[in-house]
Design an enzyme around this catalytic site. Structure first.
Site, PDB file in Angstrom:
ATOM      1  N   GLN A  86       0.866  -1.574  -0.070  1.00  0.00           N
ATOM      2  CA  GLN A  86      -0.316   0.017  -0.252  1.00  0.00           C
ATOM      3  C   GLN A  86       0.832   0.892   0.040  1.00  0.00           C
ATOM      4  O   GLN A  86       1.386   1.227   0.433  1.00  0.00           O
ATOM      5  CB  GLN A  86      -0.908   0.127   1.024  1.00  0.00           C
ATOM      6  CG  GLN A  86      -1.490   1.634   1.046  1.00  0.00           C
ATOM      7  CD  GLN A  86      -2.300   1.573   2.859  1.00  0.00           C
ATOM      8  OE1 GLN A  86      -3.757   2.061   2.075  1.00  0.00           O
ATOM      9  NE2 GLN A  86      -2.627   0.172   2.972  1.00  0.00           N
ATOM     10  N   CYS A 115      -6.363   8.234   2.992  1.00  0.00           N
ATOM     11  CA  CYS A 115      -6.101   8.628   4.268  1.00  0.00           C
ATOM     12  C   CYS A 115      -6.908  10.261   4.114  1.00  0.00           C
ATOM     13  O   CYS A 115      -6.605  10.860   3.604  1.00  0.00           O
ATOM     14  CB  CYS A 115      -4.423   8.477   4.013  1.00  0.00           C
ATOM     15  SG  CYS A 115      -4.187   8.878   5.993  1.00  0.00           S
ATOM     16  N   ASN A 191     -15.028  -1.778   3.055  1.00  0.00           N
ATOM     17  CA  ASN A 191     -14.104  -1.237   4.334  1.00  0.00           C
ATOM     18  C   ASN A 191     -15.001  -0.225   5.363  1.00  0.00           C
ATOM     19  O   ASN A 191     -15.582   0.414   4.492  1.00  0.00           O
ATOM     20  CB  ASN A 191     -12.343  -1.108   3.983  1.00  0.00           C
ATOM     21  CG  ASN A 191     -11.528  -0.635   5.071  1.00  0.00           C
ATOM     22  OD1 ASN A 191     -10.700   0.489   4.840  1.00  0.00           O
ATOM     23  ND2 ASN A 191     -11.335  -1.919   6.256  1.00  0.00           N
ATOM     24  N   GLY A 192     -14.200  -0.414   6.497  1.00  0.00           N
ATOM     25  CA  GLY A 192     -15.066  -0.087   7.566  1.00  0.00           C
ATOM     26  C   GLY A 192     -15.837  -0.043   8.185  1.00  0.00           C
ATOM     27  O   GLY A 192     -17.033   0.490   9.411  1.00  0.00           O
ATOM     28  N   GLY A 193     -16.343  -2.006   7.754  1.00  0.00           N
ATOM     29  CA  GLY A 193     -17.236  -2.308   9.241  1.00  0.00           C
ATOM     30  C   GLY A 193     -16.639  -2.572  10.253  1.00  0.00           C
ATOM     31  O   GLY A 193     -17.514  -3.049  11.537  1.00  0.00           O
TER      32      GLY A 193
END
Length: 468
Positions: A86, A115, A191-193
């Site tokens: 990444q 980000c 993503n983000g859960g």
């Protein structure tokens, strides 16, 4: 929404689940527990472009090493086909250069366009890319943005279900991730859960269905307990932390990062006696003691020391086979604690050459790719001298070579146990003259010329590497 854009996975089918953040020990632990793909932490392109790729034969790793010897990225064969690199970048040419640097050691490249932190957005990276049409084609909304990105040829896109101004405590927008999933043909990684959905393995599937995504990326929940990837259920935290520490010791992870990751696992237990001991730990060994793993640390350290010795011995034998047989060698190192302040063997050797009307010493230094250590050969009066021991810096290697020469010639090298001599007394007289001139108000900028005879001669030559 913030997005991540994985460029390629070398044809590997993207599966759920995966972990987004981590150094090598955390990534390997996630793979052990069932993760299909692991991401490294975001690494800045400019920092990576300064690195050299080094094969670490002691640890069995590939290290990307900065000029200050700091390991910026470390990987190994075990994760080569499932680790995604990444990258933080705001420049296409730099991003491509980094991709070429690491492509042989990773499964995929990811450009972080999500980000929201200031260090990233101030440099026009991360979420800042979302508002820069020159960097990623002009867009009007998130779905259109993803459609345009899809046309660039990426293999998949990861979507963090929050706006750039939102933080983990805000609810994840599953409906927007679903809209993106339905709008594009490439795999979408949700993503983000962690905060709202994912507490154990079965929740991964719930989150995937809610977003209609191809797979799920997990960061915080995986940091809290990497065994979340186990279909059979979570392991007790004690086992997880001990498994993690084994990898941290095995791959020489810096103790500050190890401590950080363990603190993330302990969370509400940080105020317990064990948590307080962890917080006070100042080395990997002390961390191991906190978790009753002192014996493991000592055993592993002994194994590594034996490996290092074996590797160094093999390298020295190889060096000797190709080395000039006329070089005079000794097994010595330079320890500055054995010398007066500002006095070194190189200074003594230079002074001796001037007294004897010889040309000044010439140092030739090489760096060994195996372990990045240095060796220097000094030529004095057409004779070469070197230490058989390799040092961690060019300066130390040159001092060791000077010691070999001085001892062969029977000339003082300036050690404290040799007592005072002409060079030390001359330095003291010059220092006193300097103080006297200052006390009388005289200009003290010029007298530095008086010390020219005692300033070490250094070479501006680049240090070459020994051939393998």
């Amino acid at each position: 929404m913030t997005v991540y854009t994985p460029l390629c996975f070398r044809g590997k089918k993207i599966l759920a689940p995966m972990v987004r953040v981590g150094t090598l020990p955390m990534r390997l632990l996630a793979l052990d527990y069932g993760a299909d793909i692991v991401y490294c932490e975001e690494l800045i392109d400019l920092k990576m472009l300064q690195c050299k790729r080094v094969v670490n034969e002691v640890l069995g790793t590939v290290d990307f090493v900065a000029p200050n010897e700091r390991i910026i990225f470390r990987t190994c064969e075990r994760e080569r086909h499932c680790v995604v690199f990444q990258m933080g970048s705001a420049d296409a040419e730099r991003a491509l250069a980094v991709a070429k640097l690491v492509e042989g050691d990773v499964a995929g490249i990811d450009i972080n366009m999500g980000c929201p932190k200031e260090y990233s957005t101030k440099a026009s990276m991360g979420a800042a890319l979302l508002s820069d049409p020159d960097k990623i084609e002009s867009v009007e909304d998130t779905v259109n943005l993803v459609k345009r990105i899809e046309k660039t040829g990426i293999a998949a896109i990861a979507v963090h279900g929050r706006k750039k101004e939102e933080r983990p405590q805000h609810p994840v927008h599953c409906d927007v991730i679903r809209a993106i999933s339905e709008a594009v043909s490439i795999p979408v990684i949700a993503n983000g859960g962690s905060h709202d959905f994912i507490k154990e393995y079965k929740d991964i599937e719930t989150f995937q269905k809610a977003t209609a995504a191809s797979s799920v990326m997990i960061a915080r929940a995986a940091m809290w307990n990497p065994s979340i990837f186990r279909k059979e259920g979570l392991f007790p935290l004690k086992k997880v932390m001990q498994d993690y520490i084994k990898y941290a010791v095995r791959y020489d992870n810096h103790y500050t990062n190890t401590k950080y990751c363990l603190c993330q696992m302990l969370r509400e237990q940080l105020e317990t006696p064990q948590g307080k001991k962890l917080h006070a730990a100042q080395s990997t060994q002390e961390i191991c003691e906190v978790f009753e793993m002192a014996d493991f640390y000592e055993e592993t350290a002994a194994i590594f020391e034996a490996k290092k010795t074996s590797v160094e011995t093999e390298a020295e034998v190889e060096d000797d086979e190709v080395e000039d047989p006329d070089v005079i060698k000794m097994s010595v190192r330079f320890d500055k604690r054995e010398y007066p302040p500002q006095i070194t063997p190189k200074m003594y050797l230079l002074e001796w050459c001037r007294k004897e009307k010889h040309p000044q010493p010439v140092y030739e230094t090489v760096q060994r790719p195996l372990d990045r250590l240095f060796c220097s050969v000094v030529t004095v009066a057409e004779q070469k001298y070197r230490s058989t021991l390799w040092d961690k810096s060019k300066k130390l290697a040159e001092q060791a070579a000077a010691i070999v020469c001085l001892r062969t010639l029977g000339v003082p090298e300036g050690k404290l146990d040799e007592g005072e001599n002409d060079l030390i007394n001359k330095r003291k007289r010059e220092d006193q003259d300097h103080l006297n001139n200052r006390d009388h108000g005289e200009d003290v900028a010029e007298p530095s010329l008086k010390k020219a005879n005692f300033i070490e001669e250094t070479s501006d030559m680049n240090v070459p590497k020994m051939p393998r």
